[in-house]
Design a protein around this motif. Structure first.
Motif, PDB file in Angstrom:
ATOM      1  N   GLU A  35       0.814  -1.214   0.000  1.00 39.80           N
ATOM      2  CA  GLU A  35       0.000   0.000   0.000  1.00 39.80           C
ATOM      3  C   GLU A  35       0.852   1.270   0.000  1.00 39.80           C
ATOM      4  O   GLU A  35       0.299   2.372  -0.004  1.00 39.80           O
ATOM      5  N   LYS A 119     -13.733  -6.064  -3.422  1.00 41.73           N
ATOM      6  CA  LYS A 119     -13.780  -5.062  -2.367  1.00 41.73           C
ATOM      7  C   LYS A 119     -13.846  -3.646  -2.921  1.00 41.73           C
ATOM      8  O   LYS A 119     -13.124  -3.290  -3.852  1.00 41.73           O
ATOM      9  N   ARG A 124     -11.536  -1.469   1.539  1.00 42.89           N
ATOM     10  CA  ARG A 124     -10.075  -1.545   1.435  1.00 42.89           C
ATOM     11  C   ARG A 124      -9.393  -0.592   2.398  1.00 42.89           C
ATOM     12  O   ARG A 124      -8.409  -0.937   3.061  1.00 42.89           O
TER      13      ARG A 124
END
Length: 307
Positions: A35, A119, A124
């Motif tokens: 991420e 999702k 998320r």
């Protein structure tokens, strides 16, 4: 601006205690490598020490934020800057009248021979400790936003029918933004509004507009940066007084116009593209053109406004 963001906030005079806590937050909540690319690097800074301190204090306390204010008050710039300062991945969640729970949380999809959950951005952000920006939150239908109630209050959960009950990551925060008076907006549901701390975003002062322009274009001569900032302030005042609509009150358009000037387009023509033509009414166009003409002559060449 990931590391530089804290240096910027120190230079703005933001409380050292708050910044120490932000740093501790970043060290405690480790960022997943997958991420890391979602942590924003803001293109523009938000100027305003008091607003920064209020926003940081709210997020450190575990609360969610609602940023309200007029056009060009820097709501999305601040939201992006907060994600950068806290070092968290960011999801921009654009809300609109047809947004529904499935587009926010997730929908069923057929993959590898079975039905799986694809999702949505809210889910998320909730799972990985991200910051979710609920953009123009008062454009979405209240019934579609009801799915957020349990996520935004003390429960901090998302209950997905047919799937698991998802607990929000401790670092997850949601930041709503909203304008009043735009077509398609509605009054925010009281139950939803109660789940946010609210910051009324002030008008960007003329001096800060000038700082923003000089930061974006360092070779812009200060006297012309002052002229552009004053022009923007005059447009804002005419919009607030009801003489024109807010269409021409477009700071992004002015910044883009200066970018065209840096490539040789004359200032008046560039401002016509970036600001004046945002008005689709001929009377408004004339008023805004007159404001431009009062500060910048038609004969002014682009080369003269840069050092």
């Amino acid at each position: 601006m990931r590391e530089e963001s804290l240096d910027f906030l120190r230079a703005e005079g933001v409380s050292a205690q708050l910044l120490d806590e932000v740093l501790a937050f970043r060290k405690y909540y480790k960022l997943e490598e997958a991420e890391a690319a979602r942590v924003p690097v803001p293109l523009y800074p938000y100027y305003g020490r008091e607003v920064w301190e209020e926003a940081i204090g709210a997020l450190l306390a575990g609360e969610h934020l609602l940023l309200t204010g007029g056009k060009a008050s820097g709501k999305n710039v601040l939201a992006e800057g907060l994600a950068a300062a806290f070092g968290r991945p960011l999801w921009d969640i654009s809300l609109y009248v047809n947004a529904d729970a499935a587009s926010l949380i997730g929908t069923d999809t057929f993959r590898d021979g079975e039905v799986q959950l694809r999702k949505g951005p809210v889910l998320r952000a909730a799972e990985c400790g991200g910051f979710g920006v609920l953009d123009e939150i008062n454009m979405a239908k209240n019934e579609s936003l009801a799915v957020l109630h349990a996520a935004l209050d003390f429960r901090r959960v998302i209950d997905i029918p047919g799937y698991d009950r998802v607990q929000l990551h401790e670092a997850t925060r949601f930041i709503g933004t909203m304008n009043y008076g735009y077509a398609g907006t509605r009054e925010l549901n009281e139950a939803l509004a109660s789940r946010f701390l609210v910051i009324q975003m002030p008008v960007i002062p003329e001096a800060d507009v000038q700082r923003l322009l000089l930061g974006k274009y360092p070779t812009l001569r200060p006297e012309y940066a002052a002229q552009f900032a004053a022009l923007f302030d005059e447009i804002r005042k005419k919009s607030e007084s009801g003489e024109i609509t807010s269409r021409a009150l477009d700071l992004r358009g002015m910044i883009a116009a200066i970018g065209m000037m840096a490539r040789g387009l004359s200032p008046v023509r560039a401002l016509r593209l970036g600001v004046v033509n945002k008005c689709f009414d001929s009377y408004e166009q004339t008023l805004v053109s007159d404001l431009v003409a009062a500060r910048l002559p038609e004969s002014l060449e682009a080369g003269r406004i840069f050092a």
